[in-house]
Write a protein that holds these residues in place. Structure first.
Motif, PDB file in Angstrom:
ATOM      1  N   ARG A 176      -3.394   6.101   5.537  1.00 28.94           N
ATOM      2  CA  ARG A 176      -4.052   5.840   4.260  1.00 28.94           C
ATOM      3  C   ARG A 176      -5.549   5.676   4.489  1.00 28.94           C
TER       4      ARG A 176
ATOM      5  N   TYR B 225      -9.837   5.967   8.103  1.00 28.42           N
ATOM      6  CA  TYR B 225      -8.449   6.398   7.950  1.00 28.42           C
ATOM      7  C   TYR B 225      -7.581   5.615   8.916  1.00 28.42           C
TER       8      TYR B 225
ATOM      9  N   ARG C 123       2.878   6.621   8.431  1.00 27.59           N
ATOM     10  CA  ARG C 123       2.024   6.925   7.287  1.00 27.59           C
ATOM     11  C   ARG C 123       0.561   6.821   7.702  1.00 27.59           C
TER      12      ARG C 123
ATOM     13  N   VAL D 239      -0.645   4.298  -2.091  1.00 28.20           N
ATOM     14  CA  VAL D 239      -1.899   4.933  -1.653  1.00 28.20           C
ATOM     15  C   VAL D 239      -1.766   5.527  -0.248  1.00 28.20           C
ATOM     16  N   SER D 240      -0.552   5.585   0.262  1.00 21.68           N
ATOM     17  CA  SER D 240      -0.311   6.092   1.617  1.00 21.68           C
ATOM     18  C   SER D 240       0.310   7.486   1.589  1.00 21.68           C
ATOM     19  N   HIS D 241       0.071   8.217   2.663  1.00 20.47           N
ATOM     20  CA  HIS D 241       0.689   9.522   2.874  1.00 20.47           C
ATOM     21  C   HIS D 241       1.812   9.293   3.883  1.00 20.47           C
TER      22      HIS D 241
ATOM     23  N   ASN E  80       0.803  -1.232   0.000  1.00 25.54           N
ATOM     24  CA  ASN E  80       0.000   0.000   0.000  1.00 25.54           C
ATOM     25  C   ASN E  80       0.834   1.280   0.000  1.00 25.54           C
TER      26      ASN E  80
END
Length: 140
Positions: free
Chosen positions: A60, A66, A58, A41-43, A38
């Protein structure tokens, strides 16, 4: 001085992934194939201590809400408040409509998340050979 920033540049992401490799794969013996998922799709966040890479984490969006994930601090930087700063920074970074916020906490990390009003929910479980509890943020 502790700084935590959301990162997207590959050079910063390389630092994030190296910290995770050291802590999760090296120290905690997590299987590498479980650690790298993932990512796209992660910050991602990088924590530095006096400009030295020290921690990573992170968040996501999932089908449930969330999810905060992969919080780790390199051994030589633990006990300096870096993890708390990471949790606060990530919570501040979530979208305003983030109504369900959760994480899977290793048992040792539960007191940290409790400080931010996360509470354990459901049974204890094993993930990557380590015992966890799901924790959910209780909004005031």
């Amino acid at each position: 001085m502790i700084q935590v920033k959301n990162v997207t540049a590959q050079t910063d992401l390389d630092k994030v992934f190296e910290i995770r490799r050291i802590v999760f794969v090296g120290e905690q013996n997590c299987p590498p194939e479980l650690e790298w998922e993932n990512e796209d799709v992660s910050h991602h966040f990088l924590a530095t201590y006096n400009d030295t890479p020290a921690g990573a984490c992170r968040w996501r969006k999932t089908n449930y809400g969330y999810k905060l994930e992969r919080f780790c601090v390199k051994q030589e930087f633990r006990g300096k408040g870096i993890a708390q700063k990471m949790v606060q920074t990530v919570l501040d970074n979530l979208p305003e409509d983030a109504d369900y916020i959760y994480l899977n906490a290793q048992l040792d990390a539960m007191p940290l998340y409790s400080k931010f009003n996360f509470i354990a929910e459901g049974p204890q479980f094993e993930e990557a050979g380590i015992q966890h509890f799901k924790m959910v943020l209780q909004k005031a």
